[in-house]
Design a protein around this motif. Structure first.
Motif, PDB file in Angstrom:
ATOM      1  N   THR A 182     -33.646 -59.969 -22.654  1.00  0.00           N
ATOM      2  CA  THR A 182     -34.676 -60.196 -23.667  1.00  0.00           C
ATOM      3  C   THR A 182     -35.883 -59.293 -23.439  1.00  0.00           C
ATOM      4  OG1 THR A 182     -35.869 -61.880 -22.403  1.00  0.00           O
ATOM      5  CG2 THR A 182     -33.977 -62.616 -23.687  1.00  0.00           C
ATOM      6  N   PRO A 183     -36.718 -59.117 -24.457  1.00  0.00           N
ATOM      7  CA  PRO A 183     -38.004 -58.450 -24.230  1.00  0.00           C
ATOM      8  C   PRO A 183     -38.865 -59.264 -23.271  1.00  0.00           C
ATOM      9  CG  PRO A 183     -37.499 -58.622 -26.582  1.00  0.00           C
ATOM     10  CD  PRO A 183     -36.513 -59.484 -25.868  1.00  0.00           C
ATOM     11  N   ALA A 184     -39.919 -58.651 -22.752  1.00  0.00           N
ATOM     12  CA  ALA A 184     -40.806 -59.352 -21.825  1.00  0.00           C
ATOM     13  C   ALA A 184     -41.465 -60.542 -22.522  1.00  0.00           C
ATOM     14  CB  ALA A 184     -41.874 -58.401 -21.300  1.00  0.00           C
ATOM     15  N   VAL A 185     -41.578 -61.636 -21.803  1.00  0.00           N
ATOM     16  CA  VAL A 185     -42.184 -62.852 -22.334  1.00  0.00           C
ATOM     17  C   VAL A 185     -43.693 -62.784 -22.126  1.00  0.00           C
ATOM     18  CG1 VAL A 185     -42.323 -65.367 -22.126  1.00  0.00           C
ATOM     19  CG2 VAL A 185     -40.107 -64.204 -21.871  1.00  0.00           C
ATOM     20  N   ALA A 186     -44.433 -62.914 -23.207  1.00  0.00           N
ATOM     21  CA  ALA A 186     -45.901 -62.951 -23.114  1.00  0.00           C
ATOM     22  C   ALA A 186     -46.351 -64.377 -22.814  1.00  0.00           C
ATOM     23  CB  ALA A 186     -46.516 -62.468 -24.419  1.00  0.00           C
ATOM     24  N   ASP A 187     -47.600 -64.521 -22.376  1.00  0.00           N
ATOM     25  CA  ASP A 187     -48.143 -65.861 -22.132  1.00  0.00           C
ATOM     26  C   ASP A 187     -48.109 -66.669 -23.425  1.00  0.00           C
ATOM     27  OD1 ASP A 187     -48.637 -65.365 -19.479  1.00  0.00           O
ATOM     28  OD2 ASP A 187     -50.749 -64.835 -19.776  1.00  0.00           O
ATOM     29  N   PRO A 188     -47.833 -67.964 -23.350  1.00  0.00           N
ATOM     30  CA  PRO A 188     -47.814 -68.797 -24.560  1.00  0.00           C
ATOM     31  C   PRO A 188     -49.145 -68.754 -25.291  1.00  0.00           C
ATOM     32  CG  PRO A 188     -46.906 -69.990 -22.662  1.00  0.00           C
ATOM     33  CD  PRO A 188     -47.512 -68.732 -22.126  1.00  0.00           C
ATOM     34  N   ASP A 189     -49.086 -68.871 -26.630  1.00  0.00           N
ATOM     35  CA  ASP A 189     -50.307 -68.871 -27.427  1.00  0.00           C
ATOM     36  C   ASP A 189     -51.009 -70.221 -27.308  1.00  0.00           C
ATOM     37  OD1 ASP A 189     -48.928 -70.650 -29.056  1.00  0.00           O
ATOM     38  OD2 ASP A 189     -48.381 -69.136 -30.537  1.00  0.00           O
TER      39      ASP A 189
ATOM     40  N   GLY B 148     -48.990 -73.197 -27.361  1.00  0.00           N
ATOM     41  CA  GLY B 148     -47.953 -73.283 -26.344  1.00  0.00           C
ATOM     42  C   GLY B 148     -46.642 -72.633 -26.724  1.00  0.00           C
ATOM     43  N   ARG B 149     -46.664 -71.764 -27.725  1.00  0.00           N
ATOM     44  CA  ARG B 149     -45.430 -71.149 -28.207  1.00  0.00           C
ATOM     45  C   ARG B 149     -45.220 -69.781 -27.569  1.00  0.00           C
ATOM     46  NH1 ARG B 149     -43.383 -73.203 -32.978  1.00  0.00           N
ATOM     47  NH2 ARG B 149     -42.600 -71.154 -33.578  1.00  0.00           N
ATOM     48  N   ALA B 150     -43.979 -69.504 -27.190  1.00  0.00           N
ATOM     49  CA  ALA B 150     -43.583 -68.204 -26.651  1.00  0.00           C
ATOM     50  C   ALA B 150     -42.383 -67.742 -27.472  1.00  0.00           C
ATOM     51  CB  ALA B 150     -43.231 -68.306 -25.169  1.00  0.00           C
ATOM     52  N   PRO B 151     -42.595 -66.876 -28.491  1.00  0.00           N
ATOM     53  CA  PRO B 151     -41.521 -66.532 -29.427  1.00  0.00           C
ATOM     54  C   PRO B 151     -40.247 -65.999 -28.764  1.00  0.00           C
ATOM     55  CG  PRO B 151     -43.632 -65.774 -30.263  1.00  0.00           C
ATOM     56  CD  PRO B 151     -43.877 -66.257 -28.877  1.00  0.00           C
ATOM     57  N   VAL B 152     -40.395 -65.183 -27.714  1.00  0.00           N
ATOM     58  CA  VAL B 152     -39.207 -64.631 -27.062  1.00  0.00           C
ATOM     59  C   VAL B 152     -38.363 -65.747 -26.452  1.00  0.00           C
ATOM     60  CG1 VAL B 152     -38.387 -63.204 -25.145  1.00  0.00           C
ATOM     61  CG2 VAL B 152     -40.180 -62.352 -26.650  1.00  0.00           C
ATOM     62  N   VAL B 153     -39.016 -66.692 -25.774  1.00  0.00           N
ATOM     63  CA  VAL B 153     -38.287 -67.804 -25.169  1.00  0.00           C
ATOM     64  C   VAL B 153     -37.664 -68.676 -26.248  1.00  0.00           C
ATOM     65  CG1 VAL B 153     -38.490 -69.865 -23.726  1.00  0.00           C
ATOM     66  CG2 VAL B 153     -39.723 -67.785 -23.114  1.00  0.00           C
ATOM     67  N   GLU B 154     -38.383 -68.897 -27.340  1.00  0.00           N
ATOM     68  CA  GLU B 154     -37.844 -69.715 -28.424  1.00  0.00           C
ATOM     69  C   GLU B 154     -36.570 -69.103 -28.983  1.00  0.00           C
ATOM     70  OE1 GLU B 154     -40.794 -70.376 -31.355  1.00  0.00           O
ATOM     71  OE2 GLU B 154     -42.020 -71.682 -30.084  1.00  0.00           O
ATOM     72  N   ARG B 155     -36.586 -67.781 -29.192  1.00  0.00           N
ATOM     73  CA  ARG B 155     -35.378 -67.151 -29.719  1.00  0.00           C
ATOM     74  C   ARG B 155     -34.254 -67.147 -28.679  1.00  0.00           C
ATOM     75  NH1 ARG B 155     -33.667 -61.037 -31.432  1.00  0.00           N
ATOM     76  NH2 ARG B 155     -31.523 -61.685 -31.804  1.00  0.00           N
ATOM     77  N   ALA B 156     -34.597 -66.923 -27.409  1.00  0.00           N
ATOM     78  CA  ALA B 156     -33.576 -66.935 -26.355  1.00  0.00           C
ATOM     79  C   ALA B 156     -32.897 -68.301 -26.281  1.00  0.00           C
ATOM     80  CB  ALA B 156     -34.202 -66.575 -25.013  1.00  0.00           C
ATOM     81  N   LEU B 157     -33.684 -69.368 -26.370  1.00  0.00           N
ATOM     82  CA  LEU B 157     -33.113 -70.712 -26.335  1.00  0.00           C
ATOM     83  C   LEU B 157     -32.294 -71.009 -27.583  1.00  0.00           C
ATOM     84  CD1 LEU B 157     -36.182 -72.639 -24.876  1.00  0.00           C
ATOM     85  CD2 LEU B 157     -34.010 -72.213 -23.727  1.00  0.00           C
ATOM     86  N   ARG B 158     -32.632 -70.379 -28.692  1.00  0.00           N
ATOM     87  CA  ARG B 158     -31.891 -70.598 -29.938  1.00  0.00           C
ATOM     88  C   ARG B 158     -30.574 -69.813 -29.950  1.00  0.00           C
ATOM     89  NH1 ARG B 158     -35.702 -69.236 -32.970  1.00  0.00           N
ATOM     90  NH2 ARG B 158     -35.098 -67.112 -33.501  1.00  0.00           N
ATOM     91  N   ASP B 159     -30.596 -68.577 -29.455  1.00  0.00           N
ATOM     92  CA  ASP B 159     -29.419 -67.721 -29.533  1.00  0.00           C
ATOM     93  C   ASP B 159     -28.455 -67.908 -28.364  1.00  0.00           C
ATOM     94  OD1 ASP B 159     -30.461 -66.713 -31.827  1.00  0.00           O
ATOM     95  OD2 ASP B 159     -30.888 -64.705 -31.055  1.00  0.00           O
ATOM     96  N   ALA B 160     -28.957 -68.370 -27.221  1.00  0.00           N
ATOM     97  CA  ALA B 160     -28.128 -68.486 -26.022  1.00  0.00           C
ATOM     98  C   ALA B 160     -27.795 -69.945 -25.748  1.00  0.00           C
ATOM     99  CB  ALA B 160     -28.841 -67.863 -24.822  1.00  0.00           C
TER     100      ALA B 160
END
Length: 494
Positions: free
Chosen positions: A143-150, A153-165
């Protein structure tokens, strides 16, 4: 187990019920068909972490060769999928949804693809097909690098990783709160509240712990054991461990020339060599009484790092007198052996459970996004499946046992881990029997184990957490009894 049919069968039936419900909604029906197809595909394991967390190095260590990162693509928003294939190749998926086939070549640091020159953010996914045994049972996603949550508390990269994997290796260098908050995106909802049985927390770049001292890996493991007892960590992952991808990859790719160079360095008196290993510049440029050129020393640093050179030369001095011995010890000390074992036991062996969980998450999300007549009944079905999923309870207990949170003595704790599948999910592995044990022998072992653990579950002198753990083990034994008493299954090829 789950509704008497097994979690996978229950989820398969639910997907078909939902597909019938949304038969007049093309978008929803396509999504459900996609989830049905995923049940037959290899397990998807995403590797996510912050900037310079060591994702690509860890991916290479798992695969045993230098394939990541892929040069020639804009990596800011691109998910790179590595899957097994008969020949090297790649498919690029841009935001317009049109796939494009690309050739794959080796580069100095991994692989390279030659694309048309995408605009930033245009390339969404790159699927790399690479023939390797490590990808036979799973697909790895970088995945791309995970940025600090906004602020929400949302981290879009992690959200997509959890959705796709189906499972996630989440890399953190220190286990700070912001890293843990990034894992909160899927804790809402019916399935999310059942526990993070699909996340493995990895304290990466463990060789840098404490300034890269010779005991860095040991210190990192001690810190992780302390983290595992933290309720915040336990609520977000099924297990936590420390690993140095750099040392693990060096061990897996160690050649005879590398070993000869390290053996040459090991002949230098330790105080003298340690003085040259204070910095990379000093090691490469300063004079050493060995026949290694500056380029050869620079190549060793590129492969092992300063810590790896210190560790490898120490191991050579203390008995690793061959390439095979040194390679094996580097892999073990790096934590890669434990990581691969954890991935196999918690993810690969449980791939049916994890893929079923992914499908439940998708169905729940669809029902909430597209509500209507009948969706309440389907949400109730999701809740019933999750509540009856003993497979999830096994994974949660296995994590608690490994972290020492249950409080069993050593012998019953080891038996409990084995019975809930910590050493393999086949009946013989769970029961500690020989692989050629008969069904009758296994059934008798299961009966004995079920009796012992049912007694523990009802023992008022045990703490509540111990009785609940014993209840889970007893239910696992009951499942084995039912399985072994049933009609023989068709054998499937390995």
């Amino acid at each position: 187990m789950t509704s008497g049919r097994g979690l996978e069968d229950a989820v398969w039936a639910l997907l078909h019920e939902a597909l019938h419900h949304y038969r007049d909604h093309p978008w929803a029906a396509d999504r459900l068909r996609h989830e049905l197809a995923r049940l037959e595909e290899p397990l998807r394991v995403a590797v996510a972490g912050g900037w310079r967390s060591g994702k690509s190095t860890l991916l290479n260590a798992i695969m045993g060769e230098q394939v990541a990162p892929v040069a020639g693509v804009d990596g800011e928003d691109t998910f790179t999928w590595y899957e097994d294939g008969p020949a090297p190749g790649a498919t690029a998926w841009s935001t317009d949804g049109v796939p494009q086939e690309l050739a794959v070549t080796r580069s100095a640091t991994g692989l390279r693809v030659d694309g048309p020159g995408w605009r930033p953010g245009e390339l969404r996914d790159l699927v790399v097909r690479w023939p390797t045994r490590a990808l036979r049972q799973l697909t790895l996603i970088d995945t791309p690098a995970v940025a600090d949550p906004d602020e929400r508390g949302r981290a879009p990269v992690v959200e997509r990783a959890l959705r796709d994997a189906d499972a996630l290796l989440y890399l953190t260098r220190d286990g700070r709160d912001s890293d843990l908050r990034a894992l909160d995106s899927e804790r809402d909802g019916i399935v999310g509240q059942a526990g993070a049985v699909h996340v493995l927390l990895v304290r990466s770049r463990a060789d840098e712990t404490g300034g890269g001292r010779i005991d860095a890996l040991l210190t990192a493991r001690q810190l992780v054991r302390r983290q595992q007892r933290d309720p915040r960590v336990a609520a977000r992952c099924v297990h936590a461990l420390a690993c140095s991808g750099t040392v693990g990859l060096a061990g897996r790719m160690l050649g005879e020339a590398d070993f000869a160079a390290l053996a040459e360095l090991a002949r230098v008196p330790r105080p003298e060599l340690d003085a040259h290993l204070l910095s990379a510049d000093r090691f490469v440029r300063a004079g050493l009484p060995v026949g290694l050129s500056a380029d050869a020393r620079a190549a060793l640093l590129e492969r092992l790092g300063l810590f790896g050179v210190r560790l490898a030369t120490t191991l050579v001095r203390t008995g690793c007198d061959s390439r095979v011995k040194l390679s094996t010890e580097l892999i073990r000390r790096s934590g890669l052996t434990e990581l691969r074992e954890s991935v196999n036991r918690l993810f690969v062996d449980r791939q049916g459970t994890l893929k079923a969980r992914s499908a439940l998450v998708a169905v729940e999300g669809l029902l909430r996004a597209e509500p209507g007549p009948g969706t309440g009944e389907l949400l109730g079905a999701v809740e019933r499946i999750v509540a009856g999923a003993h497979e999830f309870a096994e994974l949660r207990l296995l994590a608690a046992l490994r972290a020492g949170r249950v409080g069993f003595a050593a012998e019953p704790a080891a038996e409990a881990q084995r019975l809930v599948g910590g050493e393999g999910t086949a009946p013989a592995a769970r029961l500690g029997a020989e692989h050629d044990a008969t069904a009758r022998q296994l059934w008798e072992l299961a009966i004995d184990a079920q009796w012992r653990w049912r007694e523990r579950a009802e023992d008022p002198t045990l703490r509540l957490v111990q009785r609940r753990g014993a209840e889970v083990v007893a239910r696992s034994c009951e499942g084995l009894i039912v399985e072994l008493a049933g009609p023989p299954r068709r054998s499937t090829p390995a």
